[in-house]
Structures are given as C-alpha cells and as structure tokens.
Design a protein around this motif. Structure first.
Motif, PDB file in Angstrom:
ATOM      1  N   THR A 139       0.851  -1.184   0.000  1.00 35.60           N
ATOM      2  CA  THR A 139       0.000   0.000   0.000  1.00 35.60           C
ATOM      3  C   THR A 139       0.887   1.234   0.000  1.00 35.60           C
ATOM      4  O   THR A 139       1.835   1.327   0.789  1.00 35.60           O
ATOM      5  CB  THR A 139      -0.919   0.032   1.233  1.00 35.60           C
ATOM      6  N   GLY A 146      -2.705   5.769  -0.461  1.00 37.48           N
ATOM      7  CA  GLY A 146      -3.810   4.832  -0.281  1.00 37.48           C
ATOM      8  C   GLY A 146      -3.978   3.822  -1.399  1.00 37.48           C
ATOM      9  O   GLY A 146      -4.860   2.957  -1.318  1.00 37.48           O
ATOM     10  N   THR A 147      -3.152   3.886  -2.444  1.00 32.59           N
ATOM     11  CA  THR A 147      -3.258   2.919  -3.542  1.00 32.59           C
ATOM     12  C   THR A 147      -2.771   1.553  -3.077  1.00 32.59           C
ATOM     13  O   THR A 147      -1.646   1.418  -2.596  1.00 32.59           O
ATOM     14  CB  THR A 147      -2.436   3.366  -4.760  1.00 32.59           C
ATOM     15  N   THR A 192     -14.153   2.613  -4.131  1.00 34.74           N
ATOM     16  CA  THR A 192     -12.825   2.593  -4.740  1.00 34.74           C
ATOM     17  C   THR A 192     -12.955   2.349  -6.234  1.00 34.74           C
ATOM     18  O   THR A 192     -13.952   1.792  -6.705  1.00 34.74           O
ATOM     19  CB  THR A 192     -11.929   1.483  -4.141  1.00 34.74           C
ATOM     20  N   GLN A 245      -4.687  -2.897  -8.888  1.00 35.61           N
ATOM     21  CA  GLN A 245      -4.491  -1.708  -8.063  1.00 35.61           C
ATOM     22  C   GLN A 245      -5.844  -1.059  -7.831  1.00 35.61           C
ATOM     23  O   GLN A 245      -6.666  -0.972  -8.750  1.00 35.61           O
ATOM     24  CB  GLN A 245      -3.537  -0.706  -8.724  1.00 35.61           C
ATOM     25  N   ARG A 265      -7.888   2.238  -5.343  1.00 33.10           N
ATOM     26  CA  ARG A 265      -7.751   3.351  -4.412  1.00 33.10           C
ATOM     27  C   ARG A 265      -9.083   4.060  -4.263  1.00 33.10           C
ATOM     28  O   ARG A 265      -9.859   4.178  -5.231  1.00 33.10           O
ATOM     29  CB  ARG A 265      -6.698   4.350  -4.890  1.00 33.10           C
ATOM     30  N   THR A 315      -8.102   5.398  -9.001  1.00 34.63           N
ATOM     31  CA  THR A 315      -6.748   4.848  -9.060  1.00 34.63           C
ATOM     32  C   THR A 315      -5.972   5.538 -10.176  1.00 34.63           C
ATOM     33  O   THR A 315      -6.386   5.480 -11.336  1.00 34.63           O
ATOM     34  CB  THR A 315      -6.795   3.331  -9.323  1.00 34.63           C
TER      35      THR A 315
END
Length: 277
Positions: A162, A166-167, A236, A254, A256, A260
């Motif tokens: 991470t 926050g990704t 997300t 991935q 977030r 993202t």
C-alpha cells in the motif's frame, strides 16, 4: 563537426577583391547554422525510431511513455533478472521450446516501490489457489478453479503493498507447464468466455483506452490485457491487467478510494512485463 577550409587562394595576377576580407564569414555562419539544425533534426528523428530500442537501458526513473519525473511515477528499485540454474536457457531462447522460466518464480515478482507498506499476507512467497481466486467475485471462482486444474497450474507467487496515497497493489504470477497451457488458460479466463476478465474489485471493468498499443517499453514476447473500472464506481476504483509471457501469466490489481491513478499503474505493468520478458 569539422569546419570547412577556406577556398584556395586566387591567382596572384587577379585583381584585388572589392569586398572586405570579412565578407565570406556570414555565409560560413549560415552554413554552420544549417549544419547544426540538420544534426538536431537527425537526432530528433532518431529518437522517434529508436525509442523502443533504448527503453530497456533507461533508468527506472526514466520510464518510457511517462513524461516527467513529477508525473506520479513510483520509485521502484532498479530491475535485475534472477540467476538461472547452470545450463538453463532463457525463456525465449530458441532452444527453450516450451518458453519455460527456469528462474524461481518468486524472484520474478516486481518488488514494492519506495515508501510502500508491505502486505503481510502477500510477502512475495507462494500463495494458495484459493488466495488467487479470492481476487474474483464468488460466482466466478468455481469456473476459474476448473480452468486452473485443466491447464495444470504449478505455482502461484504474490506480493502486495500500500502506498502513502492509499493505492493498494497486488501482483500474482502463475506458472504453468508450458506457454501453450498459458495460452489455453488465458483464452478461457480472459479472452474467450471472459470468466476471469473482471476482478471482484472492478466488476464492470472495460479495456483501458489510455493504455498505448504497443505499450512503450514492452517486451516483444509479452502480451498485456489492461482494464479499468469506468465511472461511476463505488468507494474505490480498480485497475487490473494480465501479463502473459511464456509459461507464466501475471495478474496486477491496483485500487484506491476516489480513483486509481493511471500513471503508476501503467508503470507497474511495464516493469513487471520487463521482468518476465
């Protein structure tokens, strides 16, 4: 560039020139300027045709296709290929008909970038089939499990981390007995029936239109299928990609909150492709 020499002296019997001795200099300056622009033009033309060739030798901070050092790229460790057992050929050597990666699969996983917090459950070691299947919606797992059995998956390795923004990233590598079995699994799970085309984090994923074709820095023996969750998405947004090379196929995910970013995701896909190719 060597400067041109002056023209031979004129016959002594010729009348003296009416122009000052400095008169020929402006044309020489013009010629030198033209020469400089010609060289510059050749350099820029060479950049266009030689970009793909130069990619593999670039510093990781100079990742191709991403314009500047402040565009959101992550600071990945410099790539290095693991050592092979003595006498084992590289996967795409003509002597390696099955396109087998003889290196330890775990050593082919992309390492986490600087500043990342490691996932304590995905540490770069072996993971179970069930852990891989957990990336997909419950309704897809049974069919994917059958495909994994049918095409005789041998090992699965994974790493996760991470980033401070926050990704969350997860990278899986699946090894099969040969490249032909990878092609069969990919057709069944990604291209054909599409059983595993979308992951649980992005059930409505579509092809990522921002992914260049062919991608800069991609390896000639690696195929990529890149997806992004379109708006409107939930809490997300997720992006994911399949990277197939020889006897190995990778899944990169991935996600977030709030979206993202594409740049580090594409960077991750390119670098993992280079490790496999």
């Amino acid at each position: 560039m060597t400067e041109q020499t002056a023209s031979p002296a004129e016959d002594a019997s010729s009348p003296a020139p009416s122009a000052p001795a400095q008169a020929p200099r402006p044309p020489r300056r013009v010629l030198r300027a033209i020469a400089r622009w010609a060289v510059a033009g050749a350099v820029f033309a060479g950049v266009g045709t030689g970009a793909a060739f130069g990619v593999s030798g670039m510093e990781r901070t100079g990742l191709p296709g991403l314009s500047t050092h402040g565009d959101g790229r992550w600071d990945y460790p410099e790539l290095s290929l693991p050592a092979l057992p003595v006498g084992s050929p590289r996967p795409f050597n003509p002597e390696n008909a099955g396109e087998i990666h003889h290196a330890d699969l775990r050593a082919l996983l992309l390492r986490a970038p600087a500043g990342a917090t490691p996932d304590k459950t995905l540490t770069g070691g072996w993971v179970s089939t069930e852990r891989y299947l957990s990336e997909y919606a419950p309704g897809q797992r049974a069919a994917l499990s059958v495909l994994l059995d049918d095409f005789a998956v041998r090992h699965i390795a994974a790493r996760g981390w991470t980033m401070p923004d926050g990704t969350v990233s997860r990278v899986y590598l699946l090894r099969f007995p040969s490249s032909g079995l990878v092609a069969g699994f990919k057709h069944g799970a990604v291209l054909g029936s599409g059983v595993g085309r979308s992951v649980a984090a992005a059930p409505g994923a579509e092809l990522d239109e921002s992914w260049p074709d062919p991608p800069p820095g991609s390896e000639m023996f690696v195929s990529t299928d890149v997806y992004a969750e379109p708006e409107p998405y939930g809490p997300t947004q997720a992006r994911h990609a399949y990277v197939a090379a020889g006897d190995t196929i990778g899944l990169i995910v991935q996600e977030r909150k709030g979206g993202t970013p594409a740049v580090p995701f594409h960077q991750t896909v390119v670098l993992q492709s280079q490790l496999l190719g």
